[in-house]
Motif scaffolding. Sequence first.
Motif, PDB file in Angstrom:
ATOM      1  N   ASP A 127     -10.018   8.720 -15.377  1.00  0.00           N
ATOM      2  CA  ASP A 127      -9.659   8.454 -16.763  1.00  0.00           C
ATOM      3  C   ASP A 127      -9.332   6.975 -16.965  1.00  0.00           C
ATOM      4  O   ASP A 127      -9.027   6.253 -16.011  1.00  0.00           O
ATOM      5  N   ASP A 129      -6.614   4.731 -18.164  1.00  0.00           N
ATOM      6  CA  ASP A 129      -5.174   4.802 -18.393  1.00  0.00           C
ATOM      7  C   ASP A 129      -4.700   3.505 -19.045  1.00  0.00           C
ATOM      8  O   ASP A 129      -4.857   2.423 -18.467  1.00  0.00           O
ATOM      9  N   ILE A 161      -3.950  12.174 -24.817  1.00  0.00           N
ATOM     10  CA  ILE A 161      -5.230  12.201 -24.132  1.00  0.00           C
ATOM     11  C   ILE A 161      -6.328  12.555 -25.126  1.00  0.00           C
ATOM     12  O   ILE A 161      -6.131  13.390 -26.009  1.00  0.00           O
ATOM     13  N   THR A 163     -11.012  11.943 -25.863  1.00  0.00           N
ATOM     14  CA  THR A 163     -12.287  11.396 -25.406  1.00  0.00           C
ATOM     15  C   THR A 163     -12.833  10.467 -26.482  1.00  0.00           C
ATOM     16  O   THR A 163     -12.655  10.702 -27.680  1.00  0.00           O
ATOM     17  N   LEU A 167     -15.720   8.419 -22.643  1.00  0.00           N
ATOM     18  CA  LEU A 167     -14.560   8.144 -21.793  1.00  0.00           C
ATOM     19  C   LEU A 167     -13.457   9.164 -22.047  1.00  0.00           C
ATOM     20  O   LEU A 167     -13.269   9.611 -23.180  1.00  0.00           O
ATOM     21  N   THR A 168     -12.728   9.514 -21.003  1.00  0.00           N
ATOM     22  CA  THR A 168     -11.472  10.237 -21.168  1.00  0.00           C
ATOM     23  C   THR A 168     -10.363   9.201 -21.096  1.00  0.00           C
ATOM     24  O   THR A 168     -10.235   8.477 -20.112  1.00  0.00           O
ATOM     25  N   VAL A 169      -9.591   9.117 -22.164  1.00  0.00           N
ATOM     26  CA  VAL A 169      -8.601   8.047 -22.301  1.00  0.00           C
ATOM     27  C   VAL A 169      -7.209   8.663 -22.355  1.00  0.00           C
ATOM     28  O   VAL A 169      -6.991   9.697 -22.992  1.00  0.00           O
ATOM     29  N   GLU A 170      -6.255   8.013 -21.682  1.00  0.00           N
ATOM     30  CA  GLU A 170      -4.861   8.446 -21.717  1.00  0.00           C
ATOM     31  C   GLU A 170      -3.981   7.270 -22.130  1.00  0.00           C
ATOM     32  O   GLU A 170      -4.115   6.173 -21.586  1.00  0.00           O
TER      33      GLU A 170
END
Length: 372
Positions: A127, A129, A161, A163, A167-170
């Motif tokens: 992810d 971060d 969290i 997408t 991208l998977t974003v946190e």
Amino acid sequence: MKTDVIQRNFFRLLRSGAFGTASESIEPMSPWKWNRLYNISLMHSVAALINDGINNCAEDFFLQIPPALADKWRKTAEETENANRAAYAPMAELFGIFNKEQLRPIMLHGVGAATLYGNPLHRTCGDVDIFFPYKPQADKAEAWAKENGKAVSRTEKGTLIYTWNGLTVEHYTTAQRLTNSFLNRKLQNIISSEISCCDSEYIRIEDTKIEVVPATLRLLLAVLRIARYIINDGISLKQVIDLGMLVRNAGDDVDYGKLKKWISVLGLGRMAEVEGALLTELFGFDKDEMLFVGRKLGLGIDKIVDDIFLLTANHNEEWYFTQGKNIFVRTSNMGAMTWQAKHLARFFNFYPAEALTSFVASFAHSLTHIEE
């Protein structure tokens, strides 16, 4: 330290692939053992680095990997490269958007750590971060994510969290947190002070300037991150390699006097010794490089090595309590709960101030899964 032939060859190849150490003689192994080594490399997200080690040791007579498995290893390394390349452009665009809005996004882990590697594309990244140190900017970033992201949610620990463009974003409002409230207050004061007073540090991705955590604080957070994984989930070698890359490739930018003071304030001394021992015994670092460690570097790490090769899942997340059809409360995985208790007992002395509160916090959190 007792290791079997799979473990010995694993570390020989990983040392070579990650840190470019001179080729070491490989011991002969059966196809089954080579396949086991491949699975371990996947488990720790270091398959591309092991593949680099294989290439470095290509002339070794006993490096007799079955051709089909060798092809699978090369393909895994290529997939790691392609996944990283595909993430660069949208990642740069996302940080560009936040930079333009003056939200001060700070990258945690990920590509920021990868830039210290010999081949950044061979660090397996997950992810994206992002740490927002100030609440007003964090709130604006959250509003943007809700408007532009997909599958936006908040984890049980409060992390936002979503997408965006693949991208998977946190989003984080704390760079690291401890469950011990007394130590956590000290940690947050350290982070806040360092982020506020120190010159910012940057990397570049696709010509976009991206802020990363200052080197001294980044090394502290790396030590803390490994410590928490040792206590809660079992250690990941990727994190230990990240720590080694920081020490070796960013060490000149670290204020070790300040860092050792922080380690003392947070009661991290023994854990720092353990992590220093991991780098010296498993990855061939010189003791003189362990400037963040006190005097002791002779700690046995057999328990840690055993744990490295037992890592299979996040046991801590598997033993939440649930209520069945009757009135009785049960755990979702009694074996996982037992594992967690035994794990705590094994590593309690490494960081007792955090270990106990972490276990209690996990237990209390599990109770929230009981239906009213």
